[in-house]
Design a protein around this motif. Sequence first.
Motif, PDB file in Angstrom:
ATOM      1  N   UNK A 251     -29.558 -28.112  23.677  1.00  0.00           N
ATOM      2  CA  UNK A 251     -30.246 -27.178  24.554  1.00  0.00           C
ATOM      3  C   UNK A 251     -29.343 -26.218  25.320  1.00  0.00           C
ATOM      4  N   UNK A 252     -28.025 -26.267  25.105  1.00  0.00           N
ATOM      5  CA  UNK A 252     -27.115 -25.422  25.887  1.00  0.00           C
ATOM      6  C   UNK A 252     -26.720 -24.121  25.198  1.00  0.00           C
ATOM      7  N   UNK A 253     -27.069 -23.962  23.922  1.00  0.00           N
ATOM      8  CA  UNK A 253     -26.664 -22.753  23.192  1.00  0.00           C
ATOM      9  C   UNK A 253     -27.454 -21.559  23.714  1.00  0.00           C
ATOM     10  N   UNK A 254     -26.738 -20.518  24.098  1.00  0.00           N
ATOM     11  CA  UNK A 254     -27.359 -19.280  24.580  1.00  0.00           C
ATOM     12  C   UNK A 254     -26.708 -18.108  23.852  1.00  0.00           C
ATOM     13  N   UNK A 255     -27.411 -17.006  23.791  1.00  0.00           N
ATOM     14  CA  UNK A 255     -26.889 -15.843  23.065  1.00  0.00           C
ATOM     15  C   UNK A 255     -27.181 -16.008  21.592  1.00  0.00           C
ATOM     16  N   UNK A 256     -26.298 -16.673  20.898  1.00  0.00           N
ATOM     17  CA  UNK A 256     -26.447 -16.993  19.476  1.00  0.00           C
ATOM     18  C   UNK A 256     -26.884 -15.792  18.648  1.00  0.00           C
ATOM     19  N   UNK A 257     -26.076 -14.734  18.690  1.00  0.00           N
ATOM     20  CA  UNK A 257     -26.349 -13.553  17.889  1.00  0.00           C
ATOM     21  C   UNK A 257     -25.044 -12.791  17.687  1.00  0.00           C
ATOM     22  N   UNK A 258     -24.488 -12.873  16.485  1.00  0.00           N
ATOM     23  CA  UNK A 258     -23.242 -12.179  16.182  1.00  0.00           C
ATOM     24  C   UNK A 258     -23.479 -10.816  15.527  1.00  0.00           C
ATOM     25  N   UNK A 259     -24.735 -10.387  15.434  1.00  0.00           N
ATOM     26  CA  UNK A 259     -25.004  -9.112  14.777  1.00  0.00           C
ATOM     27  C   UNK A 259     -24.323  -7.928  15.471  1.00  0.00           C
ATOM     28  N   UNK A 260     -24.235  -7.891  16.808  1.00  0.00           N
ATOM     29  CA  UNK A 260     -23.494  -6.796  17.432  1.00  0.00           C
ATOM     30  C   UNK A 260     -22.024  -6.745  16.987  1.00  0.00           C
ATOM     31  N   UNK A 261     -21.444  -7.901  16.676  1.00  0.00           N
ATOM     32  CA  UNK A 261     -20.071  -7.923  16.155  1.00  0.00           C
ATOM     33  C   UNK A 261     -20.038  -7.328  14.750  1.00  0.00           C
ATOM     34  N   UNK A 262     -21.062  -7.588  13.956  1.00  0.00           N
ATOM     35  CA  UNK A 262     -21.183  -6.980  12.628  1.00  0.00           C
ATOM     36  C   UNK A 262     -21.146  -5.454  12.777  1.00  0.00           C
ATOM     37  N   UNK A 263     -21.930  -4.923  13.707  1.00  0.00           N
ATOM     38  CA  UNK A 263     -21.949  -3.483  13.951  1.00  0.00           C
ATOM     39  C   UNK A 263     -20.580  -2.981  14.401  1.00  0.00           C
ATOM     40  N   UNK A 264     -19.898  -3.742  15.263  1.00  0.00           N
ATOM     41  CA  UNK A 264     -18.576  -3.342  15.752  1.00  0.00           C
ATOM     42  C   UNK A 264     -17.551  -3.322  14.622  1.00  0.00           C
ATOM     43  N   UNK A 265     -17.649  -4.273  13.699  1.00  0.00           N
ATOM     44  CA  UNK A 265     -16.739  -4.290  12.551  1.00  0.00           C
ATOM     45  C   UNK A 265     -16.994  -3.060  11.671  1.00  0.00           C
ATOM     46  N   UNK A 266     -18.261  -2.720  11.454  1.00  0.00           N
ATOM     47  CA  UNK A 266     -18.566  -1.518  10.677  1.00  0.00           C
ATOM     48  C   UNK A 266     -18.059  -0.264  11.382  1.00  0.00           C
ATOM     49  N   UNK A 267     -18.214  -0.205  12.704  1.00  0.00           N
ATOM     50  CA  UNK A 267     -17.716   0.946  13.469  1.00  0.00           C
ATOM     51  C   UNK A 267     -16.194   1.050  13.371  1.00  0.00           C
ATOM     52  N   UNK A 268     -15.528  -0.086  13.134  1.00  0.00           N
ATOM     53  CA  UNK A 268     -14.070  -0.099  12.978  1.00  0.00           C
ATOM     54  C   UNK A 268     -13.654   0.214  11.541  1.00  0.00           C
ATOM     55  N   UNK A 269     -14.635   0.527  10.671  1.00  0.00           N
ATOM     56  CA  UNK A 269     -14.316   0.917   9.299  1.00  0.00           C
ATOM     57  C   UNK A 269     -14.323  -0.211   8.292  1.00  0.00           C
ATOM     58  N   UNK A 270     -14.907  -1.356   8.665  1.00  0.00           N
ATOM     59  CA  UNK A 270     -14.989  -2.482   7.743  1.00  0.00           C
ATOM     60  C   UNK A 270     -16.428  -2.636   7.249  1.00  0.00           C
ATOM     61  N   UNK A 271     -16.567  -2.995   5.982  1.00  0.00           N
ATOM     62  CA  UNK A 271     -17.883  -3.285   5.406  1.00  0.00           C
ATOM     63  C   UNK A 271     -17.846  -4.672   4.775  1.00  0.00           C
ATOM     64  N   UNK A 272     -18.979  -5.360   4.829  1.00  0.00           N
ATOM     65  CA  UNK A 272     -19.059  -6.722   4.295  1.00  0.00           C
ATOM     66  C   UNK A 272     -19.549  -6.689   2.859  1.00  0.00           C
ATOM     67  N   UNK A 273     -18.808  -7.311   1.964  1.00  0.00           N
ATOM     68  CA  UNK A 273     -19.178  -7.441   0.555  1.00  0.00           C
ATOM     69  C   UNK A 273     -19.915  -8.766   0.413  1.00  0.00           C
ATOM     70  N   UNK A 274     -21.237  -8.720   0.382  1.00  0.00           N
ATOM     71  CA  UNK A 274     -22.050  -9.945   0.347  1.00  0.00           C
ATOM     72  C   UNK A 274     -21.893 -10.709  -0.962  1.00  0.00           C
ATOM     73  N   UNK A 275     -21.488 -10.041  -2.040  1.00  0.00           N
ATOM     74  CA  UNK A 275     -21.286 -10.722  -3.317  1.00  0.00           C
ATOM     75  C   UNK A 275     -20.046 -11.594  -3.297  1.00  0.00           C
ATOM     76  N   UNK A 276     -19.005 -11.138  -2.566  1.00  0.00           N
ATOM     77  CA  UNK A 276     -17.731 -11.862  -2.539  1.00  0.00           C
ATOM     78  C   UNK A 276     -17.413 -12.474  -1.186  1.00  0.00           C
ATOM     79  N   UNK A 277     -18.306 -12.282  -0.212  1.00  0.00           N
ATOM     80  CA  UNK A 277     -18.157 -12.864   1.124  1.00  0.00           C
ATOM     81  C   UNK A 277     -16.864 -12.461   1.818  1.00  0.00           C
ATOM     82  N   UNK A 278     -16.505 -11.184   1.705  1.00  0.00           N
ATOM     83  CA  UNK A 278     -15.276 -10.686   2.347  1.00  0.00           C
ATOM     84  C   UNK A 278     -15.537  -9.356   3.011  1.00  0.00           C
TER      85      UNK A 278
END
Length: 162
Positions: free
Chosen positions: A131-158
């Motif tokens: 019951x102590x987990x709060x937030x639990x959403x890394x999607x804003x980090x996904x957006x920040x990585x894309x803004x930094x010029x990185x894209x996620x390859x879902x086929x190769x998990x990199x």
Amino acid sequence: MNRAFSLVLLIGFAPTNAQACSANAMTLFSCTFGGGAKTAEVCLGASDVTYRFGPTGEPPELVVEATPARVHLTPWNGIGRAIWEEVVFTNAGYDYLVHYSAERDPGGAVSGGIVVAQGGRDVAQLTCDEGSVAGADFYPLYDAKEAAGQCYDRANFVWGPC
């Protein structure tokens, strides 16, 4: 991906403790360990992402800061009855993998924890207090990585250049 966490510590969380994310940062994840004795949290600022761990209500014992491009994020793959994600911070030869899982059913359980590894071997595993987990959403980090010029390859998990 290496899973590492070599702490012999317990974590706890209270929103008003000395460890809380700064006013300029968004809390992506937080939880307590050891009945609230220790706190872990992941914060996303304008140009960095921070992992903090330590006694609840006191300065953290461990702080790892990095740019979004320097942490590894495994985003949810969109499959299954639970949404789950994990992010890995590396510091001084240790990997700190912070993870959560949220049941997609209304009112479903949310759980999380930390795995510490060194040299590819798990050295500690901590499970968040129920019951102590709060937030639990890394999607804003996904957006920040894309803004930094990185894209996620879902086929190769990199992550790689866009």
